[in-house]
Design a protein around this motif. Sequence first.
Motif, mmCIF file in Angstrom:
data_model
loop_
_atom_site.group_PDB
_atom_site.id
_atom_site.type_symbol
_atom_site.label_atom_id
_atom_site.label_comp_id
_atom_site.label_asym_id
_atom_site.label_seq_id
_atom_site.Cartn_x
_atom_site.Cartn_y
_atom_site.Cartn_z
ATOM 1 N N MET A 86 7.896 -0.841 11.265
ATOM 2 C CA MET A 86 9.097 -1.681 11.267
ATOM 3 C C MET A 86 9.771 -1.659 12.636
ATOM 4 N N THR A 87 10.302 -2.814 13.014
ATOM 5 C CA THR A 87 11.155 -2.867 14.205
ATOM 6 C C THR A 87 12.576 -2.537 13.769
ATOM 7 N N VAL A 88 13.436 -2.308 14.714
ATOM 8 C CA VAL A 88 14.845 -2.045 14.413
ATOM 9 C C VAL A 88 15.437 -3.227 13.651
ATOM 10 N N HIS A 89 15.055 -4.435 14.035
ATOM 11 C CA HIS A 89 15.574 -5.640 13.397
ATOM 12 C C HIS A 89 15.102 -5.755 11.943
ATOM 13 N N GLU A 90 13.860 -5.392 11.695
ATOM 14 C CA GLU A 90 13.341 -5.419 10.329
ATOM 15 C C GLU A 90 14.040 -4.375 9.458
ATOM 16 N N LEU A 91 14.314 -3.211 10.026
ATOM 17 C CA LEU A 91 15.010 -2.171 9.280
ATOM 18 C C LEU A 91 16.431 -2.619 8.942
#
Length: 143
Positions: free
Chosen positions: A64-69
Amino acid sequence: MPRLNPLLIFLEASHDTLVRRFSETRRPHPMAHNRSVTEGIRDEQSTMKPIRQLADEIIDTSDMTVHELRQFFMSLSRGRGPTKLVVTVLSFGYKYGLPVDADLAFDVRCLPNPHFVPTLRKRTGRDRASWRSWSATRRRASS
């Protein structure tokens, strides 16, 4: 709070991902004083095992990217009932600067001070009569 329905969300990642993340940030693992990151990760995982077993949700953040999290957490909050807007009214002195957590600040120094309106001077502003009296005084003053 009777309607509070908390969730315990446990975030984890694969061993390789955690080692890579510590390597990229060039920070030592907090549980690996004078030891390798790998040893710190293993100690942390064994320490956190009881909490992981209590979790309502276990999320693997390895890919996961920070944005997805962030999107994941936003989606969790959307489905948990009505959200309410929270407004905090705070009086502060410009002399000391804006409050650090203020999203909006309105300068109302131009409004008349109710303390100098004789009918309002003894009121606290916490009762409905104060608001009605102040509104009536304002209407008379502007006429």
